[in-house]
Design an enzyme around this catalytic site. Structure first.
Site, PDB file in Angstrom:
ATOM      1  N   ASN A 258     -20.859  51.225  44.679  1.00 12.20           N
ATOM      2  CA  ASN A 258     -21.451  50.098  43.961  1.00 12.20           C
ATOM      3  C   ASN A 258     -20.443  49.486  43.000  1.00 12.20           C
ATOM      4  OD1 ASN A 258     -23.684  50.861  45.341  1.00 12.20           O
ATOM      5  ND2 ASN A 258     -24.723  51.812  43.613  1.00 12.20           N
TER       6      ASN A 258
ATOM      7  N   HIS B  15     -15.277  50.471  45.617  1.00  6.63           N
ATOM      8  CA  HIS B  15     -15.297  49.068  46.029  1.00  6.63           C
ATOM      9  C   HIS B  15     -15.035  48.112  44.867  1.00  6.63           C
ATOM     10  CE1 HIS B  15     -17.809  50.232  49.836  1.00  6.63           C
ATOM     11  NE2 HIS B  15     -16.522  50.530  49.950  1.00  6.63           N
TER      12      HIS B  15
ATOM     13  N   CYS C 157      -5.913  31.803  36.828  1.00  8.49           N
ATOM     14  CA  CYS C 157      -5.432  32.975  36.090  1.00  8.49           C
ATOM     15  C   CYS C 157      -4.762  32.489  34.798  1.00  8.49           C
ATOM     16  CB  CYS C 157      -4.429  33.732  36.957  1.00  8.49           C
ATOM     17  SG  CYS C 157      -3.580  35.060  36.081  1.00  8.49           S
TER      18      CYS C 157
ATOM     19  N   CYS D  97      -0.787  33.262  35.416  1.00  7.78           N
ATOM     20  CA  CYS D  97       0.056  32.603  36.428  1.00  7.78           C
ATOM     21  C   CYS D  97      -0.594  31.379  37.069  1.00  7.78           C
ATOM     22  CB  CYS D  97       0.464  33.601  37.510  1.00  7.78           C
ATOM     23  SG  CYS D  97      -0.893  34.071  38.587  1.00  7.78           S
TER      24      CYS D  97
ATOM     25  N   THR E  74     -27.309  55.490  50.352  1.00 14.46           N
ATOM     26  CA  THR E  74     -26.337  54.731  51.154  1.00 14.46           C
ATOM     27  C   THR E  74     -26.729  54.787  52.619  1.00 14.46           C
ATOM     28  OG1 THR E  74     -24.026  54.558  51.889  1.00 14.46           O
ATOM     29  CG2 THR E  74     -24.731  56.728  51.111  1.00 14.46           C
TER      30      THR E  74
HETATM   31  P1  OAD Z   1     -26.940  49.524  52.147  1.00 18.52           P
HETATM   32  O1  OAD Z   1     -27.655  48.286  51.723  1.00 18.52           O
HETATM   33  O2  OAD Z   1     -26.259  49.530  53.467  1.00 18.52           O
HETATM   34  O3  OAD Z   1     -27.917  50.768  52.172  1.00 18.52           O
HETATM   35  C1  OAD Z   1     -28.780  51.051  51.097  1.00 18.52           C
HETATM   36  C2  OAD Z   1     -29.473  52.362  51.415  1.00 18.52           C
HETATM   37  O4  OAD Z   1     -30.259  52.697  50.283  1.00 18.52           O
HETATM   38  C3  OAD Z   1     -30.441  52.294  52.607  1.00 18.52           C
HETATM   39  O5  OAD Z   1     -30.167  53.389  53.480  1.00 18.52           O
HETATM   40  C4  OAD Z   1     -31.820  52.423  51.973  1.00 18.52           C
HETATM   41  O6  OAD Z   1     -32.752  53.153  52.797  1.00 18.52           O
HETATM   42  C5  OAD Z   1     -31.481  53.228  50.735  1.00 18.52           C
HETATM   43  N1  OAD Z   1     -32.438  53.061  49.621  1.00 18.52           N
HETATM   44  C6  OAD Z   1     -33.214  51.986  49.302  1.00 18.52           C
HETATM   45  N2  OAD Z   1     -33.918  52.233  48.190  1.00 18.52           N
HETATM   46  C7  OAD Z   1     -33.587  53.486  47.780  1.00 18.52           C
HETATM   47  C8  OAD Z   1     -33.973  54.308  46.668  1.00 18.52           C
HETATM   48  N3  OAD Z   1     -34.851  53.887  45.761  1.00 18.52           N
HETATM   49  N4  OAD Z   1     -33.430  55.542  46.569  1.00 18.52           N
HETATM   50  C9  OAD Z   1     -32.540  55.990  47.490  1.00 18.52           C
HETATM   51  N5  OAD Z   1     -32.136  55.253  48.552  1.00 18.52           N
HETATM   52  C10 OAD Z   1     -32.649  54.018  48.696  1.00 18.52           C
HETATM   53  O7  OAD Z   1     -25.922  49.871  50.957  1.00 18.52           O
HETATM   54  P2  OAD Z   1     -24.613  50.768  50.983  1.00 18.52           P
HETATM   55  O8  OAD Z   1     -24.755  51.949  51.864  1.00 18.52           O
HETATM   56  O9  OAD Z   1     -24.252  50.990  49.563  1.00 18.52           O
HETATM   57  O10 OAD Z   1     -19.379  47.196  50.697  1.00 18.52           O
HETATM   58  O11 OAD Z   1     -23.572  49.789  51.611  1.00 18.52           O
HETATM   59  C11 OAD Z   1     -22.248  50.197  51.694  1.00 18.52           C
HETATM   60  C12 OAD Z   1     -21.322  49.059  51.518  1.00 18.52           C
HETATM   61  O12 OAD Z   1     -21.660  48.025  52.435  1.00 18.52           O
HETATM   62  C13 OAD Z   1     -21.393  48.356  50.185  1.00 18.52           C
HETATM   63  O13 OAD Z   1     -20.662  48.999  49.168  1.00 18.52           O
HETATM   64  C14 OAD Z   1     -20.805  47.047  50.494  1.00 18.52           C
HETATM   65  C15 OAD Z   1     -21.542  46.755  51.774  1.00 18.52           C
HETATM   66  O14 OAD Z   1     -20.959  45.919  52.623  1.00 18.52           O
HETATM   67  C16 OAD Z   1     -18.553  46.218  50.363  1.00 18.52           C
HETATM   68  O15 OAD Z   1     -18.917  45.181  49.846  1.00 18.52           O
HETATM   69  C17 OAD Z   1     -17.118  46.525  50.654  1.00 18.52           C
END
Ligand code: OAD
Length: 249
Positions: free
Chosen positions: A103, A120, A148, A151, A189
């Site tokens: 996050n 990230h 910036c 620069c 995640t």
């Molecule tokens: P996602 O949006 O892919 O996944 C969120 C996860 O949180 C899902 O599996 C949901 O089921 C779960 N979830 C929802 N509510 C919840 C709660 N209250 N408690 C626990 N879990 C819950 O998000 P990320 O896995 O963080 O990268 O995504 C990974 C990366 O993809 C991000 O950091 C971002 C994105 O593209 C970049 O921007 C580089």
């Protein structure tokens, strides 16, 4: 309802080092939309995958800048929730503890977590396109990326976009923490974005107990040693209470 079987509590109590990976789900209960949830309002017709890229910024810097300004306004008005606070409490009482997050919202730090590996980047910083000079996010809202101060090249959010490499020091520290831990918690995640998605598997290969906390199944679910199918804001305070006897509010 007791979400934590005794065997998991025993392993967590005796762990020399606990490593935690969080994703957008831990901040969902603070009102911040996750990546793969449908978005609402103004930005509903764009997907993050279309906006969070170097190409999108090159083609339409104003649109990308405004999207991040909008996301940042959601984040700055949000508060850490019980899940963030419970992880800060776990860090205080654990003998060894590493928190890795995908996050960019800074809510772990706002909840009191002291050491956070941000894989990230952070939405609270900008950096310039050409020289990589870093600054706090500008106080004044603008429709286009400001120049910036050092620069003159355009400022961009200091976050990792699709197709970009992760910061090497953060990535190395995260892999090391995955290899050395006795218990690995994967929380909120979807466990599909690389390289973060490898971390739980590396921990397991090195002998760690792998626990997932997520109300929905993910590709990690069949591989994990245990899955707590509950929101982080419920499961984590309960864990802290069972480990320490103290209720975190
Ligand atoms: P996602 O949006 O892919 O996944 C969120 C996860 O949180 C899902 O599996 C949901 O089921 C779960 N979830 C929802 N509510 C919840 C709660 N209250 N408690 C626990 N879990 C819950 O998000 P990320 O896995 O963080 O990268 O995504 C990974 C990366 O993809 C991000 O950091 C971002 C994105 O593209 C970049 O921007 C580089």
């Amino acid at each position: 309802m007791n979400l934590w079987p005794n065997e998991l509590l025993r392993r967590l109590r005796s762990a020399g080092h606990v490593t935690v990976l969080t994703g957008a789900g831990i901040s969902a209960e603070s009102g911040i939309p996750t990546f793969r949830d449908a978005q609402t309002g103004l930005w509903a017709r764009y997907t993050p995958q279309e906006l969070a890229t170097p190409q999108a910024f090159a083609q339409n810097p104003e649109r990308v800048w405004q999207w991040y300004t909008w996301r940042r306004s959601l984040i700055t008005s949000a508060q850490p929730n019980a899940g963030h606070r419970a992880l800060a409490a776990l860090e205080r009482q654990a003998s060894g503890f590493t928190l890795i997050t995908q996050n960019i919202d800074g809510l772990h730090q706002a909840a009191g977590s002291r050491q956070v590996i941000e894989l990230h980047g952070s939405i609270h910083r900008v950096r310039c396109l050409e020289a990589g000079h870093r600054f706090p996010w500008p106080e004044e809202d603008t429709a286009a990326p400001p120049p910036c101060p050092t620069c003159g090249s355009p400022l961009r959010p200091d976050v990792v976009w699709f197709g970009e490499a992760l910061p090497t020091p953060a990535l190395e520290a995260a892999f090391q923490a995955a290899r050395r831990c006795d218990v690995f918690l994967s929380i909120g995640t979807s466990a599909i974005v690389q390289p973060a998605a490898q971390l739980p598997l590396i921990a397991q290969e090195h002998g760690a107990l792998l626990i997932e906390i997520n109300p929905q199944p993910t590709p990690l679910t069949p591989l994990a040693d245990a899955c707590i199918a509950a929101p982080a804001g419920t499961a984590l305070p309960q864990l802290v209470q069972m480990l320490t006897g103290r209720r975190e509010t």
